[in-house]
Scaffold this motif. Structure first.
Motif, PDB file in Angstrom:
ATOM      1  N   LEU A 111     -10.628  -7.683   2.144  1.00 32.09           N
ATOM      2  CA  LEU A 111     -10.917  -7.427   0.682  1.00 32.09           C
ATOM      3  C   LEU A 111      -9.914  -6.411   0.039  1.00 32.09           C
ATOM      4  O   LEU A 111      -9.670  -6.556  -1.166  1.00 32.09           O
ATOM      5  N   ILE A 112      -9.567  -5.340   0.737  1.00 32.82           N
ATOM      6  CA  ILE A 112      -8.777  -4.329   0.289  1.00 32.82           C
ATOM      7  C   ILE A 112      -7.364  -4.873  -0.035  1.00 32.82           C
ATOM      8  O   ILE A 112      -6.669  -4.692  -0.845  1.00 32.82           O
ATOM      9  N   MET A 113      -7.033  -5.658   1.066  1.00 31.58           N
ATOM     10  CA  MET A 113      -5.891  -6.054   1.072  1.00 31.58           C
ATOM     11  C   MET A 113      -5.724  -7.412  -0.256  1.00 31.58           C
ATOM     12  O   MET A 113      -4.686  -7.544  -0.873  1.00 31.58           O
ATOM     13  N   ILE A 114      -6.838  -8.109  -0.369  1.00 27.71           N
ATOM     14  CA  ILE A 114      -6.799  -9.119  -1.539  1.00 27.71           C
ATOM     15  C   ILE A 114      -6.666  -8.366  -2.977  1.00 27.71           C
ATOM     16  O   ILE A 114      -5.796  -8.886  -3.870  1.00 27.71           O
ATOM     17  N   PHE A 133       0.635  -1.157   0.130  1.00 23.67           N
ATOM     18  CA  PHE A 133      -0.006   0.080   0.085  1.00 23.67           C
ATOM     19  C   PHE A 133       0.925   1.129   0.129  1.00 23.67           C
ATOM     20  O   PHE A 133       0.360   2.343  -0.195  1.00 23.67           O
ATOM     21  N   GLY A 134       2.174   1.087   0.370  1.00 22.74           N
ATOM     22  CA  GLY A 134       2.934   2.515   0.367  1.00 22.74           C
ATOM     23  C   GLY A 134       2.859   2.771   1.762  1.00 22.74           C
ATOM     24  O   GLY A 134       2.189   2.177   2.846  1.00 22.74           O
ATOM     25  N   GLY A 150      -0.361   2.422   4.116  1.00 23.29           N
ATOM     26  CA  GLY A 150       0.077   1.051   4.738  1.00 23.29           C
ATOM     27  C   GLY A 150       0.067   1.203   6.251  1.00 23.29           C
ATOM     28  O   GLY A 150      -0.599   0.253   6.930  1.00 23.29           O
ATOM     29  N   LEU A 151       0.296   2.447   6.777  1.00 19.03           N
ATOM     30  CA  LEU A 151       0.029   2.753   8.192  1.00 19.03           C
ATOM     31  C   LEU A 151      -1.241   2.967   8.574  1.00 19.03           C
ATOM     32  O   LEU A 151      -1.659   2.283   9.655  1.00 19.03           O
ATOM     33  N   VAL A 152      -2.212   3.456   7.483  1.00 15.91           N
ATOM     34  CA  VAL A 152      -3.744   3.684   7.890  1.00 15.91           C
ATOM     35  C   VAL A 152      -4.248   2.086   7.982  1.00 15.91           C
ATOM     36  O   VAL A 152      -5.192   1.832   9.045  1.00 15.91           O
TER      37      VAL A 152
END
Length: 364
Positions: free
Chosen positions: A338-341, A76-77, A81-83
């Motif tokens: 789902l976002i991770m997928i 995610f960057g 990624g932190l969020v």
């Protein structure tokens, strides 16, 4: 597969197969409530578990990650990624709350005691473990988990072969079960299967990323992740058909696997309730530990105080009820999954294209 692959597969399965799975309530809401179509749904989840496990472990091995953050930031960057990491942490707290509620449901269903009694009992155990470092209990639970899985598989297999209801009758009864997405715009067996895989990937991601980074062989890591995913799919498949074959006896039951055990033998039900409590305890400790480490260093007085505080807050929230919390917390966690997928698939597609592009540049 070599020894490392089996270790990765076992770790992947152990972190996903927690108290929610063992209770049968997860599978009931995500799969069984959709009737005969749920069988196909378990196969969809199995394929996703295998593919995602393989990709996460491979990525982690490639970058020799010693923290899930490294893999998360690659997906995610740094900022996004932190969020995602922070949001994920708060949902893991939610899973801990679900486990406290699950303990209350066991005490109510098996012994007829108020849910608060079981929830308080589990809260005390969790706080004692996090504050007093009761490592012996953790080791005991790790030994009990395989026994619990065998017990669940034996109970569901026995119940499946002793079911007398027709598939048409079972399909009609299944429609009375509130599914995980019954109140959503999208509500079908396929969405339930995808959502189940996504929320479990969100829960298992931190552990799988670290375990995958412990081997230098991408092939070893990938095969371990794939095998663990297929193993998870098989467990879900077997539990689902066992529940479906007896769905007519499980309407309104908070702990379906405990209900199946009670139908077989009162003694077996007592054994099952004890092992379920152990499994829920293990999951609850893991979730509250992971959440508390966000705010304090493990072992410090601040960590102990915050662990106790978070557990007590969780106790209050757990009174909303086990099945209600599963139907609320897990789908929301599934959205994060789902976002991770999507991110994992995007990186996979991008990496597959790069060698082709490189070959084209070389030939020109």
């Amino acid at each position: 597969m070599n020894k490392q692959s089996w270790q990765i597969a076992a770790a992947y399965m152990s972190v996903v197969v927690g108290g929610g799975f063992a209770s049968g309530q997860e599978v009931l809401q995500f799969f069984t409530g959709y009737g005969m179509a749920s069988v196909i749904g378990t196969l969809v989840s199995a394929a996703l578990f295998a593919f995602l496990g393989m990709q996460i472990a491979r990525m982690s091995s490639n970058m020799q990650a010693n923290s899930h953050k490294k893999v998360l930031y690659t997906l995610f960057g740094t900022r996004a990624g932190l969020v995602v990491d922070v949001v994920l942490s708060f949902f893991l707290f939610g899973v801990g709350v679900v486990m406290l509620a699950g303990s209350g449901s066991i005490f109510t269903q098996q012994y007829g005691w108020p849910p608060l009694v079981g929830s308080v009992f589990m809260t005390v155990l969790v706080v004692a473990t996090l504050c007093l470092k009761v490592k012996g209990i953790i080791r005991l639970i790790s030994i009990i988990m395989p026994v619990l899985l065998l017990l669940i598989l034996a109970i569901t297999t026995y119940s499946f072969f002793n079911s007398t209801a027709s598939s048409e009758t079972l399909n009609k009864v299944a429609q009375e079960i509130p599914t995980i997405s019954s109140d959503w715009p999208i509500s079908n067996w396929f969405f339930g299967a995808v959502l189940y895989a996504s929320f479990n990937i969100a829960v298992g991601f931190p552990m799988l990323a670290v375990i995958g980074g412990m081997t230098r062989s991408e092939k070893t890591a990938a095969s371990g992740g794939a095998m663990g995913g297929l193993g998870l799919g098989l467990l879900v498949f077997l539990l689902n058909i066992g529940l479906f074959a007896n769905i007519d006896t499980l309407i309104g039951v908070e702990m379906p696997t405990l209900g199946l055990a009670s139908n077989i033998s009162p003694v077996l039900a007592i054994i099952m309730s004890a092992t379920l409590i152990c499994m829920i305890y293990s999951t609850a400790v893991g979730m509250f530990f992971a959440f508390s480490t966000r705010f304090a260093t493990p072992g410090t007085n601040r960590f102990k105080a915050l662990s106790a505080f978070f557990a007590i807050v969780g106790l209050g929230l757990s009174q909303l009820g086990f099945s209600t919390l599963i139907g609320t917390v897990y789908p929301m966690l599934g959205i994060i999954g789902l976002i991770m997928i999507v991110a994992i698939i995007w990186v996979w597609v991008r990496n597959r294209k790069q060698p082709i592009q490189a070959q084209a540049q070389t030939s020109s």
